[in-house]
Design an enzyme around this catalytic site. Sequence first.
Site, PDB file in Angstrom:
ATOM      1  CB  CYS A   2      44.914  50.830  34.433  1.00  0.00           C
ATOM      2  SG  CYS A   2      45.565  50.850  35.906  1.00  0.00           S
ATOM      3  N   GLY A  28      39.197  52.913  33.251  1.00  0.00           N
ATOM      4  CA  GLY A  28      39.890  53.087  34.486  1.00  0.00           C
ATOM      5  C   GLY A  28      38.730  55.152  34.294  1.00  0.00           C
ATOM      6  CG  ASN A 102      46.006  47.129  32.327  1.00  0.00           C
ATOM      7  OD1 ASN A 102      45.528  46.490  30.973  1.00  0.00           O
ATOM      8  ND2 ASN A 102      45.425  46.547  33.586  1.00  0.00           N
ATOM      9  N   GLY A 103      47.780  45.967  34.958  1.00  0.00           N
ATOM     10  CA  GLY A 103      47.695  44.600  35.531  1.00  0.00           C
ATOM     11  C   GLY A 103      48.547  44.815  36.820  1.00  0.00           C
ATOM     12  CB  CYS A 236      42.452  38.787  31.773  1.00  0.00           C
ATOM     13  SG  CYS A 236      40.817  38.851  32.686  1.00  0.00           S
ATOM     14  CE1 TYR A 242      30.979  45.629  33.356  1.00  0.00           C
ATOM     15  CE2 TYR A 242      33.665  45.785  34.449  1.00  0.00           C
ATOM     16  CZ  TYR A 242      32.187  46.202  34.687  1.00  0.00           C
ATOM     17  OH  TYR A 242      32.162  47.435  34.928  1.00  0.00           O
ATOM     18  CB  CYS A 383      40.962  39.189  39.755  1.00  0.00           C
ATOM     19  SG  CYS A 383      42.830  39.138  39.017  1.00  0.00           S
ATOM     20  CB  CYS A 435      43.720  33.960  33.876  1.00  0.00           C
ATOM     21  SG  CYS A 435      43.492  33.894  35.986  1.00  0.00           S
ATOM     22  CB  CYS A 438      37.715  35.183  38.686  1.00  0.00           C
ATOM     23  SG  CYS A 438      37.628  35.560  36.582  1.00  0.00           S
TER      24      CYS A 438
END
Length: 464
Positions: A2, A28, A102-103, A236, A242, A383, A435, A438
Amino acid sequence: MCGIFGIVGNPEASNLTYLGLHALQHRGQESAGIVASDGQNLLAHREMGLVADIFNAPVLEKLPGNAAIGHVRYSTAGVSQLKNAQPLTVEYVGGQLAVAHNGNLVNAQELRTQLEADGAIFQSDSDTEVVIHLIARSKQPTFEKKVIEALSKVKGAYSILFLTDKKLVAVRDPNGFRPLVLGMLKNSWVLASETTALDLIEAEFLRELEAGEMVVIDETGLHASQPFPPTRLGRCIFEHVYFAKPDSVLFGTSVYETRKEMGRQLAKEQPTPGADLVIAVPDSGVPAAIGYAQASGIPYDVGLIRSHYVGRTFIEPQQSIRHFGVKLKLSAVRQVLKGKRVVVVDDSIVRGTTSRKIVKMLKAAGALEVHLRISSPPTQWPCYYGIDTPSRQELIASSHSVEEIARYVTADTLGYISMEGLGSAVGDKERTTFCTACFSGNYLTGDLNPGATTSESAPKLASA
């Protein structure tokens, strides 16, 4: 997945929020909303769809005030319905409140169950609403302390904005999973998920909010604090791979330059001797493909064209044409590909189905060989912090070797960047500030089961 935007101290707050959300539309596409404060009341407008389709001059005129927050949503769990569109707005004993998040909160279901047992009534599936209930039940004397107490009880990712009739509060979680930046537009304070939103409204980028930082903006100015205990950074890495827009500066580095460096590292680790040209899977694979071409000396060309009229919300009209699949979004340039040995660079492989269709499309267009190169390591784990990845059993790399994946996607060869190479590209050679769950299964909140083979351990609530 988001985007959030907030501004304080500007009579054009809603109009500027509209522009900010437009710049964050890539984060989003399911719904969008703006809540404005005129100093006495909060005024809200939310709808399903794209920012430009939802907001026009008559709608924005109904959102007057000097402060506003906005949100664009792409859900990672739960249903795509208006009830989950943000910013969420409520009236409680402390007054009016709007929240944009967002999260994803990994313990939201547990907290919701406890709150419902105590009599709480929820209006949405959103994990964000859990935070609102925790604030409303807090006995702390000030709004800021209520927010701190509420967020101390949640686990996971949150870059979050709170708007009341008198102030705007921004908080980033202690791991710093999701981005949040601070800017200045003349005498107005601006907050946004990415710097691209600041660029559009010609605001000056001041800095990124620190992990665990709270910023309060009211009539006395901006006040920053660190109310949460420090912990390991967990920015992240998939934002750089991406998700973020290439023209943004993220976690202190240019997204575009970082992606090009991923391509350079990929060329060193996964060379393709004898190839005739390098192409990208547009648009996200373009910077890495340019970097690959620069490092390898193989010419770069445009072999795939993306249709900009097909988005994630595209609905195929009938079952009989669904087999066209990727061709609705991508088309091959036969004149570029015919008779060539082609390196095609993409950012990731998730299920493998799209990569398979792309490789077959390139070969159908006349490519003699197709060598697939991926600018991230194999995506083996889902994720739970706000990026839309499926359950582990749907991730092809969780159960297949590189050679098996290459055979499935029908590529002549397949190569991924290493974890070391990716760490070097993002400026984290020691791999201690991002992090990478993934890719590695190392979930930083410590309450997720890394051995899960399905999504059973994932949160079930809708996320921001």
